[in-house]
Design a protein around this motif. Sequence first.
Motif, PDB file in Angstrom:
ATOM      1  N   VAL A  65      -0.180  17.336 -17.409  1.00 57.47           N
ATOM      2  CA  VAL A  65      -0.190  16.051 -18.122  1.00 57.47           C
ATOM      3  C   VAL A  65      -1.230  15.164 -17.451  1.00 57.47           C
ATOM      4  N   ASP A  66      -2.369  14.989 -18.081  1.00 59.83           N
ATOM      5  CA  ASP A  66      -3.444  14.188 -17.499  1.00 59.83           C
ATOM      6  C   ASP A  66      -3.201  12.714 -17.809  1.00 59.83           C
ATOM      7  N   SER A  67      -2.901  11.948 -16.785  1.00 58.25           N
ATOM      8  CA  SER A  67      -2.600  10.529 -16.991  1.00 58.25           C
ATOM      9  C   SER A  67      -3.820   9.799 -17.527  1.00 58.25           C
ATOM     10  N   PRO A  68      -3.646   8.901 -18.498  1.00 60.16           N
ATOM     11  CA  PRO A  68      -4.781   8.106 -18.973  1.00 60.16           C
ATOM     12  C   PRO A  68      -5.282   7.176 -17.871  1.00 60.16           C
ATOM     13  N   ASP A  69      -6.547   6.793 -17.960  1.00 62.36           N
ATOM     14  CA  ASP A  69      -7.148   5.964 -16.915  1.00 62.36           C
ATOM     15  C   ASP A  69      -6.392   4.656 -16.726  1.00 62.36           C
ATOM     16  N   TRP A  70      -5.913   4.045 -17.822  1.00 63.15           N
ATOM     17  CA  TRP A  70      -5.233   2.757 -17.708  1.00 63.15           C
ATOM     18  C   TRP A  70      -3.921   2.871 -16.933  1.00 63.15           C
ATOM     19  N   LEU A  71      -3.339   4.078 -16.889  1.00 67.22           N
ATOM     20  CA  LEU A  71      -2.099   4.279 -16.150  1.00 67.22           C
ATOM     21  C   LEU A  71      -2.361   4.711 -14.709  1.00 67.22           C
ATOM     22  N   ALA A  72      -3.484   5.369 -14.473  1.00 69.49           N
ATOM     23  CA  ALA A  72      -3.790   5.869 -13.132  1.00 69.49           C
ATOM     24  C   ALA A  72      -4.510   4.835 -12.274  1.00 69.49           C
ATOM     25  N   TRP A  73      -5.307   3.986 -12.901  1.00 71.87           N
ATOM     26  CA  TRP A  73      -6.174   3.069 -12.146  1.00 71.87           C
ATOM     27  C   TRP A  73      -6.197   1.691 -12.805  1.00 71.87           C
ATOM     28  N   GLY A  74      -6.605   0.708 -12.035  1.00 65.10           N
ATOM     29  CA  GLY A  74      -6.910  -0.586 -12.611  1.00 65.10           C
ATOM     30  C   GLY A  74      -5.743  -1.546 -12.674  1.00 65.10           C
ATOM     31  N   MET A  75      -5.717  -2.361 -13.718  1.00 69.10           N
ATOM     32  CA  MET A  75      -4.822  -3.501 -13.810  1.00 69.10           C
ATOM     33  C   MET A  75      -3.352  -3.123 -13.911  1.00 69.10           C
ATOM     34  N   ILE A  76      -3.008  -2.178 -14.777  1.00 70.27           N
ATOM     35  CA  ILE A  76      -1.599  -1.843 -15.019  1.00 70.27           C
ATOM     36  C   ILE A  76      -0.909  -1.322 -13.762  1.00 70.27           C
ATOM     37  N   PRO A  77      -1.444  -0.298 -13.088  1.00 64.19           N
ATOM     38  CA  PRO A  77      -0.761   0.159 -11.871  1.00 64.19           C
ATOM     39  C   PRO A  77      -0.740  -0.890 -10.769  1.00 64.19           C
ATOM     40  N   THR A  78      -1.794  -1.707 -10.667  1.00 59.47           N
ATOM     41  CA  THR A  78      -1.792  -2.762  -9.660  1.00 59.47           C
ATOM     42  C   THR A  78      -0.697  -3.774  -9.940  1.00 59.47           C
ATOM     43  N   LEU A  79      -0.544  -4.145 -11.210  1.00 60.21           N
ATOM     44  CA  LEU A  79       0.535  -5.057 -11.582  1.00 60.21           C
ATOM     45  C   LEU A  79       1.904  -4.469 -11.243  1.00 60.21           C
ATOM     46  N   PHE A 135       0.824  -1.205   0.000  1.00 61.54           N
ATOM     47  CA  PHE A 135       0.000   0.000   0.000  1.00 61.54           C
ATOM     48  C   PHE A 135       0.858   1.254   0.000  1.00 61.54           C
ATOM     49  N   ALA A 136       2.130   1.147   0.456  1.00 53.68           N
ATOM     50  CA  ALA A 136       3.027   2.301   0.391  1.00 53.68           C
ATOM     51  C   ALA A 136       3.382   2.619  -1.058  1.00 53.68           C
ATOM     52  N   THR A 137       3.713   1.587  -1.828  1.00 55.01           N
ATOM     53  CA  THR A 137       4.018   1.806  -3.245  1.00 55.01           C
ATOM     54  C   THR A 137       2.783   2.275  -4.000  1.00 55.01           C
ATOM     55  N   ALA A 138       1.607   1.754  -3.630  1.00 57.46           N
ATOM     56  CA  ALA A 138       0.362   2.181  -4.282  1.00 57.46           C
ATOM     57  C   ALA A 138       0.090   3.658  -4.019  1.00 57.46           C
ATOM     58  N   LEU A 139       0.312   4.107  -2.791  1.00 55.15           N
ATOM     59  CA  LEU A 139       0.116   5.523  -2.478  1.00 55.15           C
ATOM     60  C   LEU A 139       1.106   6.400  -3.237  1.00 55.15           C
ATOM     61  N   ALA A 140       2.360   5.923  -3.369  1.00 53.90           N
ATOM     62  CA  ALA A 140       3.352   6.689  -4.122  1.00 53.90           C
ATOM     63  C   ALA A 140       2.949   6.794  -5.589  1.00 53.90           C
ATOM     64  N   TRP A 141       2.437   5.700  -6.154  1.00 54.68           N
ATOM     65  CA  TRP A 141       1.979   5.724  -7.544  1.00 54.68           C
ATOM     66  C   TRP A 141       0.843   6.747  -7.718  1.00 54.68           C
ATOM     67  N   SER A 142      -0.089   6.752  -6.775  1.00 55.13           N
ATOM     68  CA  SER A 142      -1.200   7.700  -6.848  1.00 55.13           C
ATOM     69  C   SER A 142      -0.711   9.138  -6.764  1.00 55.13           C
ATOM     70  N   SER A 143       0.298   9.374  -5.932  1.00 61.01           N
ATOM     71  CA  SER A 143       0.836  10.727  -5.811  1.00 61.01           C
ATOM     72  C   SER A 143       1.417  11.224  -7.127  1.00 61.01           C
ATOM     73  N   LEU A 144       1.825  10.294  -7.974  1.00 64.63           N
ATOM     74  CA  LEU A 144       2.436  10.676  -9.240  1.00 64.63           C
ATOM     75  C   LEU A 144       1.435  10.686 -10.393  1.00 64.63           C
ATOM     76  N   PHE A 145       0.571   9.652 -10.481  1.00 61.76           N
ATOM     77  CA  PHE A 145      -0.250   9.459 -11.676  1.00 61.76           C
ATOM     78  C   PHE A 145      -1.752   9.694 -11.468  1.00 61.76           C
ATOM     79  N   ARG A 146      -2.196   9.934 -10.271  1.00 62.46           N
ATOM     80  CA  ARG A 146      -3.634  10.060 -10.015  1.00 62.46           C
ATOM     81  C   ARG A 146      -4.255  11.144 -10.902  1.00 62.46           C
ATOM     82  N   ASN A 147      -5.361  10.792 -11.588  1.00 64.38           N
ATOM     83  CA  ASN A 147      -6.061  11.784 -12.422  1.00 64.38           C
ATOM     84  C   ASN A 147      -7.393  12.157 -11.771  1.00 64.38           C
TER      85      ASN A 147
END
Length: 561
Positions: free
Chosen positions: A131-145, A104-116
């Motif tokens: 730079v508005d991150s696309p949904d596939w990069l901000a949420w869902g399968m790709i960031p979780t992976l 969850f620490a890495t997930a929060l860091a990802w959100s701080s960078l890519f959250r749209n």
Amino acid sequence: MTFPKGLAPTLVVLLVLTLLVAAPLLAIAADTLGSPAWHDALFSRLSRNLTWIPLGNTLLLGLGTALGSVLIGGFLAWLVVLTDVPLRRTLAVLATLPFMIPSFATALAWSSLFRNSRTGGSTGLLAGLGVDSPDWLAWGMIPTLFVLIAQYYALVFTVLSAALAALSGDALEAAVMTGAPRRRILAGIVLPMVTPALLAGASLAFAAAVSNFAAPALMGLPVRMQTLSTRLFGMIEIGQTERGYVLALLLILVSAAFLAAGNRLLAGRRRFATISGKGARRHRMKLGRARWPLCWAALGICFITTLGPILLLVAASLAPQSSALFSDWTLHFWIGAADPGFARGQEGILRNPQIVKALWITLGLGLAVAIAAVAIGLLAAVVLTGPRLRVLTEAVSQLSFLPMLLPGIAFGAAFIAIYGAGIGPLPGLYGTPLLLGLALTAASLPFAVQTGRATVAQISGDIDEAARMTGAGFLHRIGAITLPLAAKGIIAGALLVFVNVVGDLAIVALLYTPDTPVLSVLSYRYASDGFQQFANAITLIILAVSIAATALAQLLKGRRP
């Protein structure tokens, strides 16, 4: 009547393991027998959204994490062990750090960078830069992976680097002497020899990924991407416990099936001998001009998955807006007083009584679970390294390792099933710290038992036998001989258990109540409610505690008792 030596302690350990491991699993299975929940989950009109789509997402995450972890962990292990890449020791340390960082620490860091702005609330740094991150990069399968691979490639690295270090130097030396190219050596010699380690690492990464709750909850639930773990949590939370138990059993079956498949493949490769009695000195592969480019690539991977997320969390805990992480920093989210015009009137975490209470509860819970798990693990280790009692000893071995194969959130559901409600005159434990402590103790047993076995095995059996001949009882021998001689190893094992408890979210997410707050759940709740800065600050406290405890454990493990 004369009883075999070691029978009484073996029976006691077996009883404890039955209550902590076997009984919860049997209870969760018994609660679903004859229940319509099986039909609902598998065959009804609800089954597609309830089970099959989450199952598909779960398998995709598990397989993707296993593949990504093998590629990254294998690449780093090859560089560190078999090549002349610069900074090998630094890379070896950095490659093990991700396992200390909760997902969850890495997930929060990802959100701080890519959250749209799709889900509302604050946006990330890139959005603030236009730079508005696309949904596939901000949420869902790709960031979780990404988050799961970033944590679990350390598992593959650890397993594979040990296997590569144990390779016989004869085959590699012969290949080098014949002038075989590096690619041929790697594909024709090294890879076949370490395939068992690759399969073992992939199996561990798969099992860890399918049971992970934090990453899919933070990155997937806002866009309605469900996995079995998040769906299970939702069913239990809204009171549909039988459906939740069915999903828990399915989650266990998925993990067990993949691990069984890995073991089956391993069984067919045991003829490959990689350790000989007399091996040549290992000849490191010369990388030539690629030495520094590969070194920088490895350092980049380690930075992105370890130091990068930590730096982002620090910045995000100080910045009033996550869209402007490096400006207008303030300590309000740490020590600020309540201000209606700032952070919706929330005071800093170190002033918040609930968070301070959660800190002490988390530390106390971690300490109590560490002591309990190590005590049980030490007794189990003594039993397993002592006189063999065939069936009983094997049962102790299997039950002590079983929690390693079980998803944490399914384990939490199992404890609710058996100990949540009252049993006869015994009161129900749901909502109490005791139930949380029991579940975490049971889940930590594999670490405690394996550490205990490694430590106790170093103590000569002659010492224990001599004490036995003088009439010393079992507990007296444990206190007078085993504990003093194995003290450093035991403390190191306790610290590792402590780290797992402090950063755990899967189990505590189900067993947490407002009366028993813990830091990991509060961080998740703050992030879910849009209070990103507070979530980041709490996560940094968890990281600081975890890294300090892990470093101390490694220091103790590195010293001879």
